[in-house]
Design an enzyme around this catalytic site. Sequence first.
Site, short mmCIF file in Angstrom:
data_model
loop_
_atom_site.label_atom_id
_atom_site.label_comp_id
_atom_site.label_asym_id
_atom_site.label_seq_id
_atom_site.Cartn_x
_atom_site.Cartn_y
_atom_site.Cartn_z
N ARG A 51 4.39 16.85 -6.66
CA ARG A 51 5.25 17.13 -5.50
C ARG A 51 5.77 15.83 -4.89
O ARG A 51 6.94 15.70 -4.56
CB ARG A 51 4.42 17.92 -4.47
CG ARG A 51 5.22 18.47 -3.34
CD ARG A 51 4.38 19.40 -2.48
NE ARG A 51 3.98 20.61 -3.17
CZ ARG A 51 2.71 20.90 -3.47
NH1 ARG A 51 1.74 20.08 -3.16
NH2 ARG A 51 2.40 22.03 -4.08
N ASP A 111 11.07 4.90 3.97
CA ASP A 111 12.07 4.73 2.90
C ASP A 111 12.54 3.30 2.70
O ASP A 111 13.39 3.03 1.84
CB ASP A 111 13.28 5.64 3.18
CG ASP A 111 13.90 5.41 4.57
OD1 ASP A 111 14.41 6.39 5.17
OD2 ASP A 111 13.87 4.25 5.07
N HIS A 157 4.35 4.79 9.86
CA HIS A 157 3.75 5.77 8.94
C HIS A 157 3.65 5.22 7.53
O HIS A 157 3.55 5.99 6.57
CB HIS A 157 4.57 7.07 8.95
CG HIS A 157 4.43 7.83 10.23
ND1 HIS A 157 5.42 8.63 10.74
CD2 HIS A 157 3.42 7.87 11.14
CE1 HIS A 157 5.02 9.15 11.90
NE2 HIS A 157 3.81 8.70 12.16
N CYS A 165 -10.43 1.02 -4.46
CA CYS A 165 -10.63 -0.44 -4.31
C CYS A 165 -9.45 -1.01 -3.53
O CYS A 165 -8.62 -0.25 -3.01
CB CYS A 165 -10.75 -1.09 -5.70
SG CYS A 165 -9.18 -1.23 -6.58
N CYS A 180 -9.48 -0.41 -11.28
CA CYS A 180 -10.77 0.32 -11.29
C CYS A 180 -10.64 1.76 -11.80
O CYS A 180 -11.63 2.48 -11.88
CB CYS A 180 -11.35 0.34 -9.87
SG CYS A 180 -10.54 1.53 -8.78
#
Length: 250
Positions: A66, A105, A120, A131, A152
């Site tokens: 999504r 964006d 945000h 990690c 990792c």
Amino acid sequence: MNDDPILSAADLLAQKKNLLIFTGAGVSVESGIPPFRGPGGLWQKVNPDFFDIDHFMSHPVESWKRIRSIFYDLWGQCAPNPAHLAFAELERLGVAFSLVTQNIDNLHQLAGSKNVIEFHGTLGRLRCTQCAFTGAPTKELLAGDPPTCPDCGGLLKPDIVFFGESIPEYALNQSFADAESCSVCLVSGTTGEVMPACMVPQTAKRRGAVVIEVNPEESAFTAHTTDIFLRGKAGEIMPRLVAEVVKRLS
Ligand code: APR
């Protein structure tokens, strides 16, 4: 005060030169990026619960499918619009000292704004959930299903704030510090419905700043926080406002 609110706003910006800009998804609509609410809003098509951090961690493959289709398929395809360029010009003119955006964006930075606080987070960085790895969203990194950390093997996530996650400490502290020190706050492209982001312009107002708002519709700010309401699209209003400011500064 002039009869034309754009002229009053320009007078203020040219005098004060201590402007905090606060933006939301609406300023990127004219770049082809849909907003979250209102006409064509993302949340009309997609359940916002899918963007809760617990859902992401427990359904990584579905979530990443999504996220790719909604965000990364558009990534790099959209250009800053005249609103982003106008905000960057206000910084270049020495009128704006800070820009707090709710947007992920990267269009403010592409338009030339230097002092951008991403409240945000950003799609421009992937972060490992296990990690300290971070990296740009390259084709290789995004290829995994789901994308995993090259160091990792842990699950990667876009470095955006999911519902249920806290705001990055630097962004939170610096945004409110700037809100407390600005004398004008220009709010554009936001419904003002999401906490704690919406407290930034409210903090500026409470500390005595004049609030200018640019939006084609009224928002949660308009009735009680906004002092000068410039009704219209940011891509149309902002260049006119900056042209008036330039006239006053030259
Ligand atoms: N110019 C200026 N404003 C516009 C334009 C435009 N061309 N087109 C739409 N708008 C306004 C709408 O009227 C609305 O007020 O932009 C706002 C878009 O509102 P939202 O989609 O709710 O965007 P925003 O307020 O940034 O959302 C805040 O909600 O879902 C979370 O994390 C997400 O950062 C986002 C937060």
